[in-house]
Design an enzyme around this catalytic site. Structure first.
Site, PDB file in Angstrom:
ATOM      1  N   PRO A  49       0.719  -1.121   0.064  1.00 24.55           N
ATOM      2  CA  PRO A  49       0.090   0.096   0.204  1.00 24.55           C
ATOM      3  C   PRO A  49       0.902   1.211  -0.064  1.00 24.55           C
ATOM      4  CG  PRO A  49       0.077  -1.082   2.155  1.00 24.55           C
ATOM      5  CD  PRO A  49       0.796  -1.879   1.161  1.00 24.55           C
ATOM      6  N   LEU A  50       0.575   2.230  -0.919  1.00 18.88           N
ATOM      7  CA  LEU A  50       1.506   3.418  -0.920  1.00 18.88           C
ATOM      8  C   LEU A  50       0.616   4.554  -1.249  1.00 18.88           C
ATOM      9  CD1 LEU A  50       3.766   1.591  -3.598  1.00 18.88           C
ATOM     10  CD2 LEU A  50       4.656   2.459  -1.494  1.00 18.88           C
ATOM     11  N   THR A  51       0.718   5.344  -0.278  1.00 18.20           N
ATOM     12  CA  THR A  51       0.019   6.884  -0.400  1.00 18.20           C
ATOM     13  C   THR A  51       0.550   7.622  -1.402  1.00 18.20           C
ATOM     14  OG1 THR A  51      -0.774   6.670   1.951  1.00 18.20           O
ATOM     15  CG2 THR A  51      -0.407   8.877   1.312  1.00 18.20           C
ATOM     16  N   GLN A  86      -6.696  -0.918   1.642  1.00 14.90           N
ATOM     17  CA  GLN A  86      -6.204  -0.751   2.976  1.00 14.90           C
ATOM     18  C   GLN A  86      -7.116   0.347   3.705  1.00 14.90           C
ATOM     19  OE1 GLN A  86      -2.520   1.118   3.721  1.00 14.90           O
ATOM     20  NE2 GLN A  86      -1.870  -0.809   5.036  1.00 14.90           N
ATOM     21  N   HIS A 138      -5.238  -0.961   8.209  1.00 17.75           N
ATOM     22  CA  HIS A 138      -3.859  -0.611   8.346  1.00 17.75           C
ATOM     23  C   HIS A 138      -3.881  -0.552  10.108  1.00 17.75           C
ATOM     24  CE1 HIS A 138      -0.598   1.836   7.936  1.00 17.75           C
ATOM     25  NE2 HIS A 138      -1.049   2.843   7.084  1.00 17.75           N
ATOM     26  N   GLY A 139      -3.088  -1.522  10.512  1.00 22.06           N
ATOM     27  CA  GLY A 139      -2.557  -1.326  11.892  1.00 22.06           C
ATOM     28  C   GLY A 139      -1.311  -1.040  12.131  1.00 22.06           C
ATOM     29  N   ASN A 186       2.426   1.694  11.273  1.00 16.69           N
ATOM     30  CA  ASN A 186       2.998   3.154  11.073  1.00 16.69           C
ATOM     31  C   ASN A 186       2.282   4.120  11.957  1.00 16.69           C
ATOM     32  OD1 ASN A 186       4.519   1.883   9.143  1.00 16.69           O
ATOM     33  ND2 ASN A 186       3.311   2.464   7.220  1.00 16.69           N
ATOM     34  N   TYR A 201      -0.507   4.943  13.177  1.00 16.74           N
ATOM     35  CA  TYR A 201      -2.227   5.389  13.071  1.00 16.74           C
ATOM     36  C   TYR A 201      -2.997   4.892  14.098  1.00 16.74           C
ATOM     37  CZ  TYR A 201       0.057   7.456   8.922  1.00 16.74           C
ATOM     38  OH  TYR A 201       1.007   8.034   8.171  1.00 16.74           O
ATOM     39  N   ARG A 249      -2.240  -5.418   8.526  1.00 12.46           N
ATOM     40  CA  ARG A 249      -0.845  -5.110   8.377  1.00 12.46           C
ATOM     41  C   ARG A 249      -0.472  -4.122   9.670  1.00 12.46           C
ATOM     42  NH1 ARG A 249       2.775  -0.865   4.369  1.00 12.46           N
ATOM     43  NH2 ARG A 249       3.794  -2.854   3.874  1.00 12.46           N
ATOM     44  N   ASN A 291       5.762   8.183  13.752  1.00 12.45           N
ATOM     45  CA  ASN A 291       4.610   8.961  14.313  1.00 12.45           C
ATOM     46  C   ASN A 291       4.751   8.677  15.853  1.00 12.45           C
ATOM     47  OD1 ASN A 291       3.389  10.334  12.243  1.00 12.45           O
ATOM     48  ND2 ASN A 291       2.284   8.199  11.806  1.00 12.45           N
ATOM     49  N   ARG A 336      12.585  -0.450  10.649  1.00 17.17           N
ATOM     50  CA  ARG A 336      13.405   0.581   9.847  1.00 17.17           C
ATOM     51  C   ARG A 336      13.305   2.011  10.193  1.00 17.17           C
ATOM     52  NH1 ARG A 336      13.175   0.985   4.712  1.00 17.17           N
ATOM     53  NH2 ARG A 336      13.297  -1.181   4.266  1.00 17.17           N
ATOM     54  N   GLY A 366      12.179  -2.817   2.493  1.00 17.69           N
ATOM     55  CA  GLY A 366      13.712  -2.851   1.802  1.00 17.69           C
ATOM     56  C   GLY A 366      14.017  -4.140   1.180  1.00 17.69           C
ATOM     57  N   ARG A 398       8.676   0.979  -2.806  1.00 16.99           N
ATOM     58  CA  ARG A 398       9.247   1.982  -3.781  1.00 16.99           C
ATOM     59  C   ARG A 398       9.625   1.587  -4.902  1.00 16.99           C
ATOM     60  NH1 ARG A 398      13.544   3.376   0.532  1.00 16.99           N
ATOM     61  NH2 ARG A 398      13.119   1.083   0.829  1.00 16.99           N
TER      62      ARG A 398
HETATM   63  C1  FNR Z   1       4.341   4.033   2.143  1.00 20.00           C
HETATM   64  N1  FNR Z   1       4.102   3.195   3.179  1.00 20.00           N
HETATM   65  C2  FNR Z   1       2.777   2.923   3.499  1.00 20.00           C
HETATM   66  N2  FNR Z   1       2.381   1.920   4.173  1.00 20.00           N
HETATM   67  C3  FNR Z   1       1.156   1.559   4.535  1.00 20.00           C
HETATM   68  O1  FNR Z   1       0.656   0.562   5.343  1.00 20.00           O
HETATM   69  N3  FNR Z   1       0.212   2.238   4.051  1.00 20.00           N
HETATM   70  C4  FNR Z   1       0.338   3.503   2.919  1.00 20.00           C
HETATM   71  O2  FNR Z   1      -0.478   3.833   2.566  1.00 20.00           O
HETATM   72  C5  FNR Z   1       1.760   3.659   2.668  1.00 20.00           C
HETATM   73  N4  FNR Z   1       2.036   4.654   2.252  1.00 20.00           N
HETATM   74  C6  FNR Z   1       3.515   4.976   1.587  1.00 20.00           C
HETATM   75  C7  FNR Z   1       3.830   5.869   0.888  1.00 20.00           C
HETATM   76  C8  FNR Z   1       5.116   5.896   0.230  1.00 20.00           C
HETATM   77  C9  FNR Z   1       5.425   6.808  -0.960  1.00 20.00           C
HETATM   78  C10 FNR Z   1       6.176   4.950   0.950  1.00 20.00           C
HETATM   79  C11 FNR Z   1       7.501   5.167   0.305  1.00 20.00           C
HETATM   80  C12 FNR Z   1       5.818   4.006   1.741  1.00 20.00           C
HETATM   81  C13 FNR Z   1       4.947   1.991   3.498  1.00 20.00           C
HETATM   82  C14 FNR Z   1       5.065   0.890   2.238  1.00 20.00           C
HETATM   83  O3  FNR Z   1       4.116   0.356   2.135  1.00 20.00           O
HETATM   84  C15 FNR Z   1       6.175  -0.087   2.716  1.00 20.00           C
HETATM   85  O4  FNR Z   1       6.226  -0.795   3.924  1.00 20.00           O
HETATM   86  C16 FNR Z   1       7.691   0.676   2.679  1.00 20.00           C
HETATM   87  O5  FNR Z   1       7.639   1.498   1.719  1.00 20.00           O
HETATM   88  C17 FNR Z   1       8.794  -0.383   2.944  1.00 20.00           C
HETATM   89  O6  FNR Z   1       8.768  -1.064   1.494  1.00 20.00           O
HETATM   90  P1  FNR Z   1      10.042  -0.721   0.443  1.00 20.00           P
HETATM   91  O7  FNR Z   1       9.701   0.708  -0.251  1.00 20.00           O
HETATM   92  O8  FNR Z   1      11.370  -0.897   0.979  1.00 20.00           O
HETATM   93  O9  FNR Z   1       9.697  -1.767  -0.501  1.00 20.00           O
END
Ligand code: FNR
Length: 369
Positions: free
Chosen positions: A25-27, A101, A179-180, A182, A184, A231, A239, A271, A300, A322
């Protein structure tokens, strides 16, 4: 190293995945007016879908008061459901699966997002001290001290998750992920640093885990356990969260989630929280014995380290963040050992097509994943 395990099929709850390269999941903070996923989102997710592959769509607010950043999508209005339907159709057209998510940002929010400019809510009135909040008009400001949720407001939060889950069903998703992680709302309740409640949602591990488990049970009511994942980031401090005894806490949570029989647990490896670049010791392995079901790991990974994690039994599948931003055809590239497009951090959040839908796919290949 041959990536044969990464590209072997996996039963994940109700679904048969063709391979184990999952999109994390990527915001991206590019939703349209009304926080509706727009045509660019449809294009972006469609580009990243692969036959039998799983995408976990970006964190999506379950209500307007759950929002904490500008231009993040919601799943609480009819227009948002319609916008997401176009996204899920695009993914299904390529034979892919897509989970949503579900997100409540809690104290990471800012009053500019809240109905009537109210303070954001949290388990306890403790502000985040590191980093800055973003206002609805994209200004970085110090975090506000949130208002502690009253005990009788917590069922309303759980109902918002339930409604978000119902809406996700209407929008054509294949499942939902709680989404459990980071820092939040759910994690704010879990961890001792952010939860100082003295009622049944604070204090003991059982009490701090109660919200996560009650929300998960609501999602299971709507979707069935075999289409729900959770998650978590057990050792994360992003945070300003953190727990006094994470092993005991997550042992309890994972044991109860296994009883609920959810399809998967999705753990982020520790990390550095701010840069998301530095890798820390892999403490999540200590939790593996408490989770008998499908485990997704993230954080990573490369193709080779993902393959090694699956071979050693540390994980059943790996989520890539990423690398998936920069490589719409990431599964294919990993499978072929092809070079990866580098990612551009400056376009991760906000903006439009640049850095979103313009990363090129490989050309002239006759292979398909
Ligand atoms: C994230 N990550 C993230 N995690 C999550 O649970 N929900 C989300 O919406 C987001 N949004 C988000 C945006 C961006 C731009 C980044 C770079 C990261 C965390 C992401 O899902 C992932 O756990 C981390 O990026 C580590 O994985 P990689 O990038 O090392 O493969």
């Amino acid at each position: 190293m041959s990536l044969s395990r990464l590209f072997s099929p996996l039963r994940l709850g109700r679904y048969d995945l063709a391979h184990r390269v999952i999109m994390a999941p990527l915001t991206r903070m590019r939703a349209g007016g009304g926080n509706v996923p727009n045509d660019l989102a449809r294009e972006y997710y469609g580009q990243r879908a692969s036959s039998g592959g799983l995408i976990i769509a970006e964190a999506t607010q379950i209500s307007s008061s759950a929002q904490g950043y500008p231009a993040t999508p919601g799943i609480h209005s009819a227009a948002q459901v319609e916008g997401w339907k176009k996204v899920t159709d695009a993914v299904h057209a390529k034979g892919g699966f897509i989970f949503l998510q579900l997100w409540h940002t809690g104290r990471s929010s800012h009053s500019s997002f809240q109905p009537n400019g109210a303070l954001p809510v949290a388990p306890s009135p403790i502000a985040i001290k590191s980093g800055t909040a973003l206002t609805a008009d994209w200004k970085p400001v110090p975090y506000e001290t949130p208002r502690a949720l009253e005990l009788d407001e917590i069922p309303i939060i759980i109902e918002s998750y339930r409604q978000g889950a119902r809406n996700a069903l209407v929008a054509g998703f294949d499942g939902v992920e709680l989404h459990g992680a980071n820092g939040y709302l759910i994690e704010q309740f879990l961890h001792t640093r952010s939860n100082q409640r003295t009622d049944i949602y604070g204090g003991s591990i059982e009490n701090r885990a109660r919200l996560l488990l009650e929300v998960t049970a609501a999602l299971v009511d709507v979707w069935g356990a075999d289409r729900v994942g959770v998650r978590m980031s057990p050792f994360g401090t992003y945070n300003d969260v953190g727990d006094a005894d994470p092993i005991a806490l997550y042992r309890h949570v994972l044991t109860r989630l296994a009883e609920l029989d959810v399809a998967y647990a999705h753990l982020i490896e520790a990390r550095d929280g701010t840069s998301m670049e530095i890798e820390a010791p892999q403490d999540v392995d200590q939790l593996r014995p408490f989770w008998p079901k499908t485990l997704i790991l993230a954080g990573g990974f490369t193709g080779e380290s993902a393959e090694a994690a699956i071979r050693s039994g540390r994980a059943d599948a790996v989520a890539f963040g990423r690398w998936f931003i920069a490589n719409p055809d990431l599964p294919l590239r990993l499978r072929l050992g092809a070079p990866l497009n580098p990612y551009d951090r400056s376009t991760f959040y906000g903006g439009a097509a640049a850095g979103y839908v313009d990363y090129p796919a490989m050309k002239n290949t006759q292979f398909a994943v």
